[in-house]
Design a protein around this motif. Structure first.
Motif, PDB file in Angstrom:
ATOM      1  N   MET A   1       0.550  -0.973  -0.125  1.00 33.72           N
ATOM      2  CA  MET A   1       0.129   0.434  -0.167  1.00 33.72           C
ATOM      3  C   MET A   1       0.228   0.916   0.451  1.00 33.72           C
ATOM      4  SD  MET A   1      -3.404   1.370   0.193  1.00 33.72           S
ATOM      5  CE  MET A   1      -3.831  -0.165   0.837  1.00 33.72           C
ATOM      6  N   ILE A   2       0.691   1.994  -0.728  1.00 33.17           N
ATOM      7  CA  ILE A   2       1.708   3.534  -1.170  1.00 33.17           C
ATOM      8  C   ILE A   2       0.697   4.368  -0.072  1.00 33.17           C
ATOM      9  CG2 ILE A   2       2.056   5.322  -2.426  1.00 33.17           C
ATOM     10  CD1 ILE A   2       3.394   2.662  -4.375  1.00 33.17           C
ATOM     11  N   ILE A   3       1.141   5.077   0.358  1.00 32.80           N
ATOM     12  CA  ILE A   3       0.210   5.909   1.308  1.00 32.80           C
ATOM     13  C   ILE A   3       0.607   7.593   1.302  1.00 32.80           C
ATOM     14  CG2 ILE A   3      -0.343   7.113   3.446  1.00 32.80           C
ATOM     15  CD1 ILE A   3      -1.010   3.647   4.064  1.00 32.80           C
ATOM     16  N   VAL A   4       1.185   8.848   0.402  1.00 32.29           N
ATOM     17  CA  VAL A   4       1.361   9.455   0.366  1.00 32.29           C
ATOM     18  C   VAL A   4       0.621  10.864   0.670  1.00 32.29           C
ATOM     19  CG1 VAL A   4       2.771   8.696  -1.987  1.00 32.29           C
ATOM     20  CG2 VAL A   4       0.446   9.875  -2.178  1.00 32.29           C
ATOM     21  N   THR A   5       0.948  11.518   1.057  1.00 29.30           N
ATOM     22  CA  THR A   5       0.947  13.018   1.482  1.00 29.30           C
ATOM     23  C   THR A   5       0.481  14.003  -0.232  1.00 29.30           C
ATOM     24  OG1 THR A   5       2.369  14.370   1.890  1.00 29.30           O
ATOM     25  CG2 THR A   5       1.862  13.359   3.622  1.00 29.30           C
TER      26      THR A   5
ATOM     27  N   GLY B   1      -8.224  -0.828   1.782  1.00 22.54           N
ATOM     28  CA  GLY B   1      -7.432  -2.038   0.634  1.00 22.54           C
ATOM     29  C   GLY B   1      -8.408  -3.068   1.057  1.00 22.54           C
ATOM     30  N   GLN B   2      -8.794  -2.929   1.823  1.00 21.54           N
ATOM     31  CA  GLN B   2     -11.103  -3.388   2.159  1.00 21.54           C
ATOM     32  C   GLN B   2     -11.650  -3.095   0.970  1.00 21.54           C
ATOM     33  OE1 GLN B   2     -11.841  -3.454   6.675  1.00 21.54           O
ATOM     34  NE2 GLN B   2     -10.999  -5.856   6.622  1.00 21.54           N
ATOM     35  N   ARG B   3     -11.222  -1.513   0.874  1.00 18.79           N
ATOM     36  CA  ARG B   3     -12.942  -0.903   0.180  1.00 18.79           C
ATOM     37  C   ARG B   3     -11.848  -1.536  -1.707  1.00 18.79           C
ATOM     38  NH1 ARG B   3     -13.170   5.137   2.050  1.00 18.79           N
ATOM     39  NH2 ARG B   3     -15.300   4.452   0.304  1.00 18.79           N
ATOM     40  N   GLY B   4     -10.586  -1.654  -1.712  1.00 22.09           N
ATOM     41  CA  GLY B   4     -10.190  -2.833  -3.364  1.00 22.09           C
ATOM     42  C   GLY B   4      -8.885  -2.064  -3.873  1.00 22.09           C
ATOM     43  N   ALA B   5      -8.524  -0.418  -2.750  1.00 27.02           N
ATOM     44  CA  ALA B   5      -7.509   0.462  -3.461  1.00 27.02           C
ATOM     45  C   ALA B   5      -6.085  -0.626  -3.362  1.00 27.02           C
ATOM     46  CB  ALA B   5      -7.252   1.555  -2.422  1.00 27.02           C
ATOM     47  N   ASN B   6      -5.258   0.742  -4.130  1.00 23.63           N
ATOM     48  CA  ASN B   6      -3.985   0.659  -3.380  1.00 23.63           C
ATOM     49  C   ASN B   6      -2.670   0.974  -3.079  1.00 23.63           C
ATOM     50  OD1 ASN B   6      -3.703   1.650  -6.203  1.00 23.63           O
ATOM     51  ND2 ASN B   6      -2.764   0.078  -6.759  1.00 23.63           N
ATOM     52  N   ALA B   7      -3.788   2.088  -2.877  1.00 26.45           N
ATOM     53  CA  ALA B   7      -2.746   3.696  -2.328  1.00 26.45           C
ATOM     54  C   ALA B   7      -4.034   4.643  -1.715  1.00 26.45           C
ATOM     55  CB  ALA B   7      -1.950   4.629  -3.763  1.00 26.45           C
ATOM     56  N   VAL B   8      -3.328   4.989  -0.584  1.00 24.05           N
ATOM     57  CA  VAL B   8      -4.340   6.690  -0.465  1.00 24.05           C
ATOM     58  C   VAL B   8      -3.512   8.207  -0.605  1.00 24.05           C
ATOM     59  CG1 VAL B   8      -4.543   7.462   2.024  1.00 24.05           C
ATOM     60  CG2 VAL B   8      -4.786   4.444   1.729  1.00 24.05           C
ATOM     61  N   VAL B   9      -3.438   9.119  -0.788  1.00 21.19           N
ATOM     62  CA  VAL B   9      -3.389  10.170  -0.748  1.00 21.19           C
ATOM     63  C   VAL B   9      -4.045  11.351  -0.040  1.00 21.19           C
ATOM     64  CG1 VAL B   9      -2.932  10.020  -3.800  1.00 21.19           C
ATOM     65  CG2 VAL B   9      -5.257  10.495  -3.138  1.00 21.19           C
ATOM     66  N   ALA B  10      -3.516  12.110  -0.371  1.00 17.83           N
ATOM     67  CA  ALA B  10      -3.998  13.292   0.611  1.00 17.83           C
ATOM     68  C   ALA B  10      -3.601  13.058   1.943  1.00 17.83           C
ATOM     69  CB  ALA B  10      -4.928  14.076   0.164  1.00 17.83           C
TER      70      ALA B  10
ATOM     71  N   VAL C   1      -7.323   4.963  -3.387  1.00 16.10           N
ATOM     72  CA  VAL C   1      -8.083   5.012  -4.914  1.00 16.10           C
ATOM     73  C   VAL C   1      -7.011   3.650  -5.784  1.00 16.10           C
ATOM     74  CG1 VAL C   1      -7.379   7.621  -4.402  1.00 16.10           C
ATOM     75  CG2 VAL C   1      -5.499   6.540  -4.421  1.00 16.10           C
ATOM     76  N   VAL C   2      -7.339   3.278  -6.468  1.00 18.94           N
ATOM     77  CA  VAL C   2      -6.708   2.387  -7.327  1.00 18.94           C
ATOM     78  C   VAL C   2      -5.298   3.485  -8.430  1.00 18.94           C
ATOM     79  CG1 VAL C   2      -6.775   0.932  -9.480  1.00 18.94           C
ATOM     80  CG2 VAL C   2      -8.732   0.247  -7.286  1.00 18.94           C
ATOM     81  N   ILE C   3      -3.755   3.284  -8.437  1.00 21.11           N
ATOM     82  CA  ILE C   3      -3.061   4.177  -9.217  1.00 21.11           C
ATOM     83  C   ILE C   3      -2.465   2.503 -10.048  1.00 21.11           C
ATOM     84  CG2 ILE C   3      -2.758   6.047  -7.514  1.00 21.11           C
ATOM     85  CD1 ILE C   3       0.556   3.792  -6.904  1.00 21.11           C
ATOM     86  N   GLU C   4      -2.352   3.275 -11.352  1.00 21.76           N
ATOM     87  CA  GLU C   4      -1.638   2.567 -12.726  1.00 21.76           C
ATOM     88  C   GLU C   4      -0.263   3.321 -12.573  1.00 21.76           C
ATOM     89  OE1 GLU C   4      -4.559   2.109 -15.450  1.00 21.76           O
ATOM     90  OE2 GLU C   4      -5.296   0.626 -14.288  1.00 21.76           O
ATOM     91  N   PRO C   5       0.642   1.855 -12.923  1.00 23.01           N
ATOM     92  CA  PRO C   5       2.063   2.877 -13.588  1.00 23.01           C
ATOM     93  C   PRO C   5       1.768   4.062 -14.731  1.00 23.01           C
ATOM     94  CG  PRO C   5       2.166   0.612 -13.325  1.00 23.01           C
ATOM     95  CD  PRO C   5       0.425   1.117 -13.176  1.00 23.01           C
ATOM     96  N   LEU C   6       2.136   5.269 -14.903  1.00 21.81           N
ATOM     97  CA  LEU C   6       2.556   5.392 -16.792  1.00 21.81           C
ATOM     98  C   LEU C   6       3.051   4.683 -17.013  1.00 21.81           C
ATOM     99  CD1 LEU C   6       2.627   9.153 -15.091  1.00 21.81           C
ATOM    100  CD2 LEU C   6       0.620   7.933 -16.150  1.00 21.81           C
ATOM    101  N   ALA C   7       3.040   4.794 -18.191  1.00 22.28           N
ATOM    102  CA  ALA C   7       3.706   3.885 -19.129  1.00 22.28           C
ATOM    103  C   ALA C   7       5.427   4.082 -18.876  1.00 22.28           C
ATOM    104  CB  ALA C   7       3.767   4.653 -21.328  1.00 22.28           C
ATOM    105  N   GLY C   8       6.493   3.665 -19.119  1.00 24.96           N
ATOM    106  CA  GLY C   8       7.978   3.188 -19.037  1.00 24.96           C
ATOM    107  C   GLY C   8       8.351   3.576 -17.467  1.00 24.96           C
ATOM    108  N   ASN C   9       6.968   3.679 -16.361  1.00 23.47           N
ATOM    109  CA  ASN C   9       7.027   3.675 -15.268  1.00 23.47           C
ATOM    110  C   ASN C   9       7.162   2.175 -14.057  1.00 23.47           C
ATOM    111  OD1 ASN C   9       7.984   4.266 -12.316  1.00 23.47           O
ATOM    112  ND2 ASN C   9       5.679   4.940 -11.909  1.00 23.47           N
ATOM    113  N   PRO C  10       8.013   1.354 -14.356  1.00 24.66           N
ATOM    114  CA  PRO C  10       7.603  -0.722 -13.558  1.00 24.66           C
ATOM    115  C   PRO C  10       7.181  -0.177 -12.773  1.00 24.66           C
ATOM    116  CG  PRO C  10      10.235   0.400 -13.468  1.00 24.66           C
ATOM    117  CD  PRO C  10       9.188   1.391 -14.018  1.00 24.66           C
ATOM    118  N   PRO C  11       6.225  -0.852 -12.311  1.00 30.11           N
ATOM    119  CA  PRO C  11       4.630  -1.479 -11.403  1.00 30.11           C
ATOM    120  C   PRO C  11       5.410  -1.861  -9.981  1.00 30.11           C
ATOM    121  CG  PRO C  11       4.726  -2.651 -13.032  1.00 30.11           C
ATOM    122  CD  PRO C  11       5.729  -2.798 -13.063  1.00 30.11           C
ATOM    123  N   GLN C  12       5.982  -0.773  -8.739  1.00 34.02           N
ATOM    124  CA  GLN C  12       5.962  -1.308  -8.043  1.00 34.02           C
ATOM    125  C   GLN C  12       5.748  -2.047  -6.648  1.00 34.02           C
ATOM    126  OE1 GLN C  12       5.353   2.414  -4.861  1.00 34.02           O
ATOM    127  NE2 GLN C  12       7.792   2.322  -3.993  1.00 34.02           N
ATOM    128  N   ALA C  13       6.279  -3.214  -6.123  1.00 36.82           N
ATOM    129  CA  ALA C  13       6.513  -3.616  -5.339  1.00 36.82           C
ATOM    130  C   ALA C  13       6.026  -3.840  -3.742  1.00 36.82           C
ATOM    131  CB  ALA C  13       7.233  -4.668  -5.422  1.00 36.82           C
TER     132      ALA C  13
END
Length: 113
Positions: free
Chosen positions: A1-5, A70-79, A101-113
């Motif tokens: 889970m990626i969590i960012v401010t 995670g229970q809601r289906g998110a792989n990240a939390v923003v704000a 939120v659900v985030i997806e890597p932009l083209a050319g950015n490998p997914p984070q583990a």
């Protein structure tokens, strides 16, 4: 889970927003901590018992936030933010909140583990 401010995650796009999610904990200080804090406040310095209590509260609230997202289906939390409230000098409430939120890597950015 990626969590960012921030409101976004560099290298990723937000594909879906679930909305606000929370992690909450309320803890009381034990009698020894209250007495020690009272004495320490007379001479100054760090109140280590209270510092530990706040650290533990924040970790627990953050863990609960990640679980709810995670229970809601998110792989990240923003704000992401913390809010702390003291109750009558005996207890502390810590709320961790943000947008799941659900985030997806932009083209050319490998997914984070």
């Amino acid at each position: 889970m990626i969590i960012v401010t921030s409101n976004d995650v560099p290298g990723y796009r937000i594909a879906h927003t679930f909305g606000e999610c929370f992690g909450l904990t309320v803890r009381s200080r034990h009698l020894g901590s209250n007495i020690g804090a009272g004495f320490k406040s007379m001479v100054g310095g760090e109140l280590k018992g209270i510092t530990t209590l706040l650290h533990d509260c924040r970790q627990e609230a953050l863990s609960r936030l990640a679980t709810e997202a995670g229970q809601r289906g998110a792989n990240a939390v923003v704000a992401f933010r913390f809010e702390t409230t003291e109750y009558s000098g005996t207890g502390i409430e810590v709320c961790a909140y943000g947008t799941a939120v659900v985030i997806e890597p932009l083209a050319g950015n490998p997914p984070q583990a």
